[in-house]
Scaffold this active site. Structure first.
Site, mmCIF file in Angstrom:
data_model
loop_
_atom_site.group_PDB
_atom_site.id
_atom_site.type_symbol
_atom_site.label_atom_id
_atom_site.label_comp_id
_atom_site.label_asym_id
_atom_site.label_seq_id
_atom_site.Cartn_x
_atom_site.Cartn_y
_atom_site.Cartn_z
ATOM 1 N N ALA A 1 34.587 0.811 -33.650
ATOM 2 C CA ALA A 1 35.602 0.903 -34.700
ATOM 3 C C ALA A 1 36.804 1.672 -34.161
ATOM 4 O O ALA A 1 36.860 1.996 -32.966
ATOM 5 C CB ALA A 1 35.014 1.586 -35.926
ATOM 6 N N ALA B 1 35.441 5.457 -33.359
ATOM 7 C CA ALA B 1 34.179 5.708 -32.650
ATOM 8 C C ALA B 1 33.478 4.387 -32.362
ATOM 9 O O ALA B 1 33.901 3.319 -32.819
ATOM 10 C CB ALA B 1 33.278 6.609 -33.498
ATOM 11 N N VAL C 1 29.193 2.766 -31.706
ATOM 12 C CA VAL C 1 27.787 3.057 -32.013
ATOM 13 C C VAL C 1 26.880 2.483 -30.930
ATOM 14 O O VAL C 1 27.021 1.324 -30.525
ATOM 15 C CB VAL C 1 27.398 2.470 -33.384
ATOM 16 C CG1 VAL C 1 25.929 2.755 -33.691
ATOM 17 C CG2 VAL C 1 28.287 3.043 -34.483
ATOM 18 N N LYS D 1 26.583 7.517 -33.065
ATOM 19 C CA LYS D 1 28.016 7.265 -33.232
ATOM 20 C C LYS D 1 28.790 8.272 -32.382
ATOM 21 O O LYS D 1 28.669 9.481 -32.571
ATOM 22 C CB LYS D 1 28.384 7.403 -34.712
ATOM 23 C CG LYS D 1 29.829 7.110 -35.043
ATOM 24 C CD LYS D 1 30.044 7.173 -36.557
ATOM 25 C CE LYS D 1 31.491 6.910 -36.946
ATOM 26 N NZ LYS D 1 31.668 6.950 -38.425
ATOM 27 N N ASP E 1 35.844 3.554 -48.158
ATOM 28 C CA ASP E 1 36.024 2.552 -47.100
ATOM 29 C C ASP E 1 34.905 1.505 -47.158
ATOM 30 O O ASP E 1 34.235 1.236 -46.158
ATOM 31 C CB ASP E 1 36.034 3.246 -45.738
ATOM 32 C CG ASP E 1 36.711 2.409 -44.665
ATOM 33 O OD1 ASP E 1 37.400 1.427 -45.027
ATOM 34 O OD2 ASP E 1 36.541 2.716 -43.465
#
Length: 536
Positions: free
Chosen positions: A166, A169, A171, A185, A322
């Site tokens: 993203a 960050a 994962v 993350k 979000d």
């Protein structure tokens, strides 16, 4: 025309001068020589791109529309072309600069009908799927700073290839030394170093553009990013948010607490830049085919999503802001077996708890009152609560339209399905027309509203996109849920303010009357669905 060129040139030079000063200050205050060198080489390049792109976009708007009668067919055509060119230039800038610029692009992509459609479409189609990826060496750098060891020492197994990335960050899948499968993350390494400079430069550019071109006013968006970004960069805050969210459901919404879940946090393996969580097997909420294969009814899932966020907004006052499809997973409810027909109850899994907003008592109650009024087509109450939230006498109808994505005549239409969006082309074009026609009024409204309400608008847009994926439109039943939860929140607020016998009697009458109204609406909904099924 020469004056426009002078303005654009002056803007570029002014941006470079101020941004250069910001960069110098940040470099001088850095204790880490490596960080100082990175700032010295990275920030000026971004600054130059920012200044050139912003001046280019501003000049394109002024030059292309110069002398064209506003509102004419030619003006609309040219404006669309400039919007599209400018959105593509901004998209290219975001990808080149990365970091908070990607986040800014994602925000724009989720503000449907609040910014021109060309920007929303361009950003939405790219920003969620083309985020930067840090190398394994960069990941090791974060681990060594946070734990003093590399990932293969901290974990028994660590996959160097991320499963998702993203704006802030990425994962990775790992296994702890006691065999637990986890999701790790890891913050992109460059963010902390350049975030302050990026923030200052972007804010300066937007403010300067507004000074030269008053019609360009997105200062409210910069204010919101300045407020939310530091919180999103603190992963320990994100971990606390996830636990508080589940605790709220257990205490305040126990009737659906089992149907909402967030991954368990491994606190001993988490820091402000690195978060270790339980690995979740689930399906994204917009993957309708796979959801159906699991035996879950998409309609039932849509209702659960609506109820979950209605409870957060109107009862908890602590809202995940979000909720796009990548942050919402679904799985069959673990504690329940499938029915004879293979049907399973859904459990909603909430991911990415970095962006939450708290609504104080008055804001939460007024927002609940507004949605109750919207569901019941109560024009007087819509105006009353819109004014309390800051919309003003002149823009309360526009505020109602933005919340519901319906024109005012539909908002106050007494028919039961007045808020339902069918998702067809004619509705989409109608909404785009309104957004284009009232662009200055929308900008004015967004400056007036409290920032927390701006995030509620973004949350609504995300949820609307999820519903659209599950239903190809919106469901009447989801609005009944919003009406019920908001009405209950108003009743709870009345009881919390006064415990007198008169208040109790008034509340009991309100409950009876509301139950009667909702019973009638559910009956009408059932008859409507029966009529539709018989027509097939």
């Amino acid at each position: 025309m020469a004056s426009l060129w002078r303005v654009a040139t002056k803007f570029s030079l002014l941006t470079a001068a101020v941004g250069g000063g910001t960069t110098a200050a940040l470099i001088a205050s850095s204790d880490d020589p490596k960080t100082a060198l990175k700032l010295a080489t990275t920030v000026p390049r971004r600054l130059f791109r920012d200044a050139v792109t912003a001046a280019n976009i501003a000049f394109d708007y002024e030059y292309s529309l110069w002398g064209v009668p506003e509102g004419s067919t030619e003006w609309e055509k040219i404006k669309h072309e400039v919007h599209l060119r400018s959105a593509q230039k901004l998209q290219e800038l975001c990808f080149k600069n990365g970091g908070i610029y990607i986040k800014l692009g994602q925000h724009l992509g989720q503000l449907e009908y609040l910014v021109p459609e060309e920007y929303v479409t361009t950003m939405r189609n790219s920003m969620l799927n083309r985020c930067p990826v840090s190398s394994y060496e960069q990941i090791c750098e974060v681990f060594e700073k946070e734990f003093g060891e590399t990932p293969d020492k901290v974990f028994a197994e660590f996959d160097p290839v991320p499963i998702a990335s993203a704006s802030l960050a990425q994962v990775h899948v790992a296994h702890t030394h006691d065999g637990k499968k986890v999701a790790v993350k890891v913050q992109h390494t460059h963010l902390t170093d350049t975030a302050a400079a990026d923030n200052a430069i972007v804010e300066f550019i937007v403010n300067t553009l507004h000074r030269f071109f008053p019609n360009f006013d997105y200062r409210w968006l910069i204010d919101e990013i300045n407020d939310s970004l530091p919180k999103e960069l603190d992963f320990l805050m994100e971990a606390k948010n996830s636990e508080k969210c589940l605790e709220n459901f257990r205490k305040l919404s126990p009737h659906i607490a089992n149907y909402v879940y967030a991954p368990k946090v491994y606190w001993n393996l988490s820091t402000s830049k690195l978060l270790t969580m339980e690995f979740m097997d689930g399906v994204h909420v917009n993957d309708v085919k796979t959801i159906q294969k699991l035996g879950i009814n998409p309609h039932e899932l849509s209702i659960l999503v609506s109820q979950t966020f209605a409870e957060m907004m109107f009862k908890h006052g602590f809202v995940h802001c979000d909720p796009h499809a990548a942050n919402l997973l679904v799985r069959p409810l673990p504690s329940e077996k499938s029915s004879i027909l293979g049907r399973r109850k859904p459990q909603l899994i909430l991911l990415d708890h970095g962006l939450y907003k708290e609504l104080d008592f008055d804001t939460r109650t007024n927002y609940a009152g507004l949605w109750k009024a919207l569901v019941f087509s109560d024009a007087n109450s819509i105006k009353e609560y819109s004014l309390k939230l800051g919309a003003g006498e002149d823009l309360y109808a526009l505020f109602a339209g933005i919340l519901t994505m319906r024109p005012w005549d539909r908002v106050v239409d007494p028919s039961m399905d007045h808020l339902v969006i069918h998702g067809d082309e004619s509705e989409r074009l109608e909404l785009q027309m309104y957004a284009s026609e009232y662009v200055h009024e929308i900008s004015d409204l967004l400056r007036r509203l409290p920032r927390v309400i701006l995030l509620m608008l973004k949350t609504n847009d995300c949820l609307r996109a999820v519903n659209n994926a599950l239903f190809q439109g919106s469901s009447l039943e989801t609005f009944l849920i919003i009406g019920k939860v908001s009405s209950q929140a108003i009743i709870d607020a009345k009881m919390s303010q006064s415990k007198s016998l008169l208040t109790w009697l008034n509340v009991e009458f309100d409950k009876f009357w509301l139950e009667l109204r909702f019973w009638g609406m559910h009956l009408a909904l059932w008859l409507l669905q029966l009529r539709k099924s018989l027509s097939y």
